[in-house]
Motif scaffolding. Structure first.
Motif, mmCIF file in Angstrom:
data_model
loop_
_atom_site.group_PDB
_atom_site.id
_atom_site.type_symbol
_atom_site.label_atom_id
_atom_site.label_comp_id
_atom_site.label_asym_id
_atom_site.label_seq_id
_atom_site.Cartn_x
_atom_site.Cartn_y
_atom_site.Cartn_z
ATOM 1 N N ALA A 1 19.387 -4.239 5.622
ATOM 2 C CA ALA A 1 18.471 -3.122 5.303
ATOM 3 C C ALA A 1 17.379 -3.610 4.363
ATOM 4 N N TYR A 2 17.779 -4.410 3.361
ATOM 5 C CA TYR A 2 16.776 -4.927 2.421
ATOM 6 C C TYR A 2 15.856 -5.927 3.138
ATOM 7 N N SER A 3 16.454 -6.723 4.040
ATOM 8 C CA SER A 3 15.658 -7.676 4.817
ATOM 9 C C SER A 3 14.613 -6.935 5.666
ATOM 10 N N SER B 1 24.878 2.923 10.375
ATOM 11 C CA SER B 1 25.981 2.247 11.060
ATOM 12 C C SER B 1 25.560 0.890 11.636
ATOM 13 N N ILE B 2 24.262 0.685 11.833
ATOM 14 C CA ILE B 2 23.855 -0.599 12.441
ATOM 15 C C ILE B 2 23.257 -1.581 11.430
ATOM 16 N N LEU B 3 23.088 -1.116 10.168
ATOM 17 C CA LEU B 3 22.524 -2.027 9.162
ATOM 18 C C LEU B 3 23.486 -2.202 7.992
ATOM 19 N N THR B 4 23.519 -3.409 7.443
ATOM 20 C CA THR B 4 24.279 -3.634 6.207
ATOM 21 C C THR B 4 23.288 -3.547 5.047
ATOM 22 N N CYS C 1 0.836 -1.204 0.000
ATOM 23 C CA CYS C 1 0.000 0.000 0.000
ATOM 24 C C CYS C 1 0.876 1.262 0.000
ATOM 25 N N THR C 2 0.255 2.393 -0.328
ATOM 26 C CA THR C 2 1.022 3.648 -0.452
ATOM 27 C C THR C 2 1.629 4.097 0.880
ATOM 28 N N ALA C 3 1.037 3.656 1.993
ATOM 29 C CA ALA C 3 1.567 4.062 3.296
ATOM 30 C C ALA C 3 2.966 3.494 3.535
ATOM 31 N N LYS C 4 3.299 2.414 2.793
ATOM 32 C CA LYS C 4 4.634 1.817 2.965
ATOM 33 C C LYS C 4 5.685 2.544 2.125
ATOM 34 N N LEU C 5 5.207 3.381 1.211
ATOM 35 C CA LEU C 5 6.140 4.099 0.324
ATOM 36 C C LEU C 5 7.173 4.930 1.064
ATOM 37 N N PRO C 6 6.738 5.699 2.098
ATOM 38 C CA PRO C 6 7.741 6.485 2.826
ATOM 39 C C PRO C 6 8.868 5.608 3.376
ATOM 40 N N ILE C 7 8.535 4.375 3.790
ATOM 41 C CA ILE C 7 9.568 3.479 4.340
ATOM 42 C C ILE C 7 10.558 3.113 3.232
ATOM 43 N N TYR C 8 10.009 2.721 2.061
ATOM 44 C CA TYR C 8 10.886 2.322 0.960
ATOM 45 C C TYR C 8 11.787 3.495 0.551
ATOM 46 N N ALA C 9 11.146 4.662 0.395
ATOM 47 C CA ALA C 9 11.896 5.838 -0.082
ATOM 48 C C ALA C 9 12.996 6.208 0.920
ATOM 49 N N PHE C 10 12.677 6.125 2.209
ATOM 50 C CA PHE C 10 13.609 6.472 3.278
ATOM 51 C C PHE C 10 14.852 5.577 3.226
ATOM 52 N N PHE C 11 14.621 4.259 3.117
ATOM 53 C CA PHE C 11 15.753 3.324 3.110
ATOM 54 C C PHE C 11 16.489 3.325 1.776
ATOM 55 N N SER D 1 16.739 -10.840 15.828
ATOM 56 C CA SER D 1 18.176 -11.109 15.765
ATOM 57 C C SER D 1 18.573 -11.908 14.514
ATOM 58 N N PRO D 2 17.842 -12.996 14.176
ATOM 59 C CA PRO D 2 18.211 -13.738 12.956
ATOM 60 C C PRO D 2 18.070 -12.907 11.680
ATOM 61 N N LEU D 3 17.227 -11.885 11.739
ATOM 62 C CA LEU D 3 17.001 -11.064 10.545
ATOM 63 C C LEU D 3 18.042 -9.957 10.421
ATOM 64 N N GLY D 4 18.798 -9.718 11.492
ATOM 65 C CA GLY D 4 19.887 -8.749 11.412
ATOM 66 C C GLY D 4 19.527 -7.342 11.841
ATOM 67 N N PHE D 5 18.372 -7.162 12.475
ATOM 68 C CA PHE D 5 18.050 -5.813 12.955
ATOM 69 C C PHE D 5 17.419 -5.880 14.359
#
Lengths: 785, 50
Positions: free
Chosen positions: A730-732, A723-726, A557-567, A684-688
């Protein structure tokens, strides 16, 4: 010979309608009855379903369902167009019967007016896509969105009629009959029985009057005061046709008012007639459409025999007698149960129906549909001058030769989708977003300077700038992208192309257990999941509806767009478009896999038949499109300044104070850090497994846009986050955001539409799927990169 | 904290209370809706109440 054996362009006459139960009744209600002429227009690009022309409108049907309909080739039909009837409208001038009017036709000594202060309630009823919502807006001055897809109105809206404070009109979903095939039909007739409106405004599409009058006749059987609004009369006249209103009004026994809801023509006259019949309780003059001379009077005698037999039961159950008798003959289980007939009475009815079948040569349901359509044909022959082929229909055929053509349909669909996403995220929406973002940054800087000049303390300064401005501002800057996407979805729907997409994609969707109609909720899901879940209500089976709803949240949905654009800006600045597209595609791929899993486990069975009307293409009106954009924009801003505003303040408070309500120097000592640290190990297994990311994901449950605002408030700078994400984690994280539980508004809608169980199941299911897919994606990326 | 900081803080808190009250009010109005409708003025919902 069966209907599925018909060749393109060939016409035939329906000999027998097979199938059983509600589906068969739906065929009959749509005009697929013995004796009707039917022409095969084309097949969908993948060879199924079929596009048929019947009673002057276009209907889609799957081959499997068409195989249940026996036909005989029609010798008189010209290829592609049913032959012309010899019936001609009467040229004799019929005096206006003056129904629903004051003056010389209204007899004072026969009137029984309702008390003057009684509030009048009208039910606005009509077929799907005949202009009900447009008329509702004209009647009430409301701003409901109008589409060009069957079933846009999925919930009831009521409003006071302009200039008549004591009169209210309820816009009910579009239906083809009062048979209980879809939930809309059940809701509409339950409303009529339970709310007991004082009048019915039946809106009829004058360009397709034969099929529309089928519902009118069933409504007239209810005996409720009723006015017939003959909509789109301007289109009929424009194409060289006409309808003799006086003749039609005399034949039907109810006031008939020609209108054009879109141009607001005739609406005042319609209101006056409606209020008159409701105030004086003037019911239809005619409820009996069966004739003693037609086919030996078999149907006529059957109906009247059943009427006499069930009279006391219908009275006790509060169901109009004629309507109850007709529904008993059609085998409507809900009405039969409500009447509480004795076994002896049911046996008697069985004998009466057997006699009808023997005499008429048709089963009871087909005989009833035939009786109604025969009456409609007779009155149309007297009162309707049909244009040979309307300009709108010719235009639709020409457009469809490309958009639903065998080799061009799928490329056209993909091209439209790519164009829409490109314009939304890059050309229009993306550019405007940059402008708005600059404006917000300027405003933040100005406010910052002002606060510093007032010597505001650091705590309050942090609340205003780092809390409210950073959080809410980050979300508001995405308004242009969201509105642009809704603009294009609105164009697709209003133009009539959405219905074609359903037609083209039906066969593909069947493979994953869905029907072509499911494409609409799924596409709307790219805009917002809430209307998407609601749009699933147009699906006639509970299985299809539930499966569609469970898959809707996978559409990004469009509400997730800000998250994608930010990362994307932070971690993939060089490959922004690729990351965005990959996320959208991943959502679709996971939805397909999920559909296969659900189809094989919980939702076994076949999707319901694809029986849908294909409306003519129309040019979307600016008012309708702007209305939708305004509604969505307002809704988004309201959310930004309410839910997200509160969430931002709460997050700021929790990360600024500790459990003793003392200011903390290090955010890691805050209340928020302590709470989020309890949940963080799951990631933790997901890396964040960082408490700040966990907090932002929790706040995303309130509204997805909050993820960005929370991250902005908690991390303060992009360097701290990077600094805390690779790249892989980040994609995960993006994948987890794409797939994890939808927002609370969507869950609340699922609860309303389905049940508490489904709402809880959706939260758990989505989170589990998101966790698993994010884990797989992380390890795959780490192996590649 | 100086006076203007307190005033600004009170303004923000008042805004928070006002928005939260609005959200709560809307939530209360929306409660009890039937499966067929999400509107607060839904006639079906009115029927259910009776």
């Amino acid at each position: 010979m069966t209907l599925n054996e018909l060749k393109i362009g060939q016409s035939a006459v329906i000999a027998k309608v097979g199938g059983e139960g509600a589906l068969r009744q739906h065929f009959l209600d749509m005009g697929v009855i013995p004796g009707s002429e039917i022409t095969l227009v084309k097949f969908a690009p993948m060879g199924d379903p079929m596009q048929l022309l019947i009673h002057g409108y276009e209907l889609t049907l799957r081959k499997d369902d068409a195989a249940k309909i026996d036909i005989t080739p029609c010798q008189q039909c010209v290829n592609g167009t049913p032959h012309q009837h010899t019936d001609q409208p009467t040229t004799a001038r019929t005096e206006h019967p003056g129904l629903g009017e004051e003056g010389r036709f209204h007899k004072k000594d026969e009137e029984h007016p309702l008390p003057i202060n009684d509030k009048l309630t009208f039910a606005l009823l009509g077929n799907q896509n005949c202009g009900k919502t447009t008329l509702f807006n004209s009647l009430t001055g409301a701003n409901q969105h109008v589409g060009n897809f069957p079933g846009v109105t999925v919930d009831q809206k009521s409003g006071v009629i302009k200039g008549h404070a004591d009169a209210e009109v309820v816009d009910l979903p579009g239906i083809y009959s009062l048979s209980p095939y879809t939930s809309e039909e059940i809701v509409s007739r339950q409303f009529i029985f339970n709310a007991k409106p004082q009048g019915i405004i039946n809106i009829v599409d004058a360009t397709n009057i034969e099929r529309n009058l089928y519902l009118s006749m069933q409504l007239m059987e209810l005996g409720i005061p009723m006015v017939l609004a003959l909509n789109m009369m301007d289109e009929v006249r424009h194409n060289g046709g006409t309808i003799h209103i006086n003749e039609l009004e005399t034949s039907l026994g109810i006031p008939v008012v020609p209108i054009s809801a879109m141009k607001n023509e005739g609406v005042e006259e319609l209101i006056e007639h409606a209020i008159h019949v409701a105030r004086y309780q003037e019911g239809p003059r005619r409820e009996d459409f069966c004739s003693p001379s037609e086919h030996g009077g078999a149907v006529h005698r059957c109906i009247h025999a059943v009427i006499h037999l069930i009279e006391d039961h219908a009275l006790a159950a509060g169901i109009p007698l004629r309507f109850a008798a007709c529904k008993v003959i059609e085998g409507d289980a809900m009405v039969i149960e409500a009447l509480q007939l004795s076994e002896n009475e049911l046996n008697t009815i069985g004998h009466i129906l057997k006699q009808l079948e023997d005499e008429r040569g048709l089963d009871p349901s087909a005989a009833m549909a035939d009786m109604r359509f025969s009456y409609i044909k007779r009155i149309c022959a007297r009162s309707v001058v049909k244009p040979v082929d309307s300009i709108e229909h010719k235009r639709s055929r020409r457009i469809d030769s490309v958009l639903t053509g065998r080799w061009t349909a799928i490329p056209s669909f993909l091209a439209f989708m790519c164009l829409i996403f490109w314009l939304t995220f890059d050309v229009i929406g993306g550019t405007m977003q940059e402008w708005l973002d600059s404006g917000i940054q300027w405003l933040t800087a100005q406010t910052d300077t002002l606060l510093q000049s007032w010597d505001i303390s650091d705590v309050v300064h942090g609340l205003i700038i780092d809390g409210v401005f950073s959080g809410v501002g980050a979300v508001v800057s995405f308004v242009p992208i969201i509105l642009t996407l809704f603009f294009f979805l609105s164009i697709l729907e209003d133009s009539g192309y959405m219905a074609r997409i359903a037609f083209v994609t039906d066969k593909s969707l069947r493979r994953i257990g869905l029907s072509g109609r499911s494409i609409v909720p799924l596409l709307v899901g790219f805009g917002c999941s809430v209307p998407s879940v609601m749009a699933s209500r147009t699906l006639p089976s509970a299985r299809d509806r539930q499966l569609t709803v469970m898959l809707t949240p996978f559409m990004s949905c469009t509400a997730k767009l800000p998250i994608y654009a930010f990362f994307t800006q932070m971690f993939f600045p060089e490959h922004g478009a690729l990351v965005m597209i990959s996320l959208y595609l991943l959502g679709i791929v996971v939805a397909i896999i999920a559909a296969f899993v659900l189809k094989a486990t919980i939702y076994r069975g076949e999707p319901v038949p694809f029986v849908m009307e294909l409306p003519n293409y129309r040019i979307p009106t600016a008012v309708s499109v702007l209305r939708l954009i305004w509604d969505k924009g307002k809704d988004f801003l309201q959310r930004a300044f309410s839910v997200i505003f509160i969430a931002t303040i709460v997050v700021w408070f929790l990360q600024t104070f500790d459990f003793h309500l003392s200011l903390v120097d290090n955010p890691q000592d805050s209340i928020l850090a302590s709470l989020a640290s309890l949940v963080s190990p799951i990631f933790s297994p997901l890396g964040f497994a960082d408490w700040r990311i966990t907090t932002s994901l929790i706040s995303g449950f309130m509204a997805k846009e909050s993820v960005v605002s929370t991250l902005t408030v908690l991390f303060g700078s992009s360097t701290a986050l990077s600094s805390i994400l690779t790249t892989a984690t980040a994609y995960s994280l993006l994948v987890f955001c794409l797939l994890y539980t939808p927002c609370v508004a969507t869950i609340a809608t699922v609860r309303k539409e389905l049940s508490n169980r489904h709402a809880v199941a959706m939260v758990v299911w989505q989170c589990a799927v998101a966790w698993c897919v994010a884990l797989v994606v992380r390890y795959i990326l780490e192996m590649i990169l | 904290m100086n006076l203007q900081s307190w005033i600004l803080l009170l303004v923000v808190l008042a805004l928070v209370v006002w928005v939260a009250a609005g959200l709560f009010r809307r939530h209360r109005q929306g409660r009890g809706g039937c499966n067929c409708c999400s509107t607060t003025t839904c006639p079906i919902k009115q029927l259910k109440k009776h």
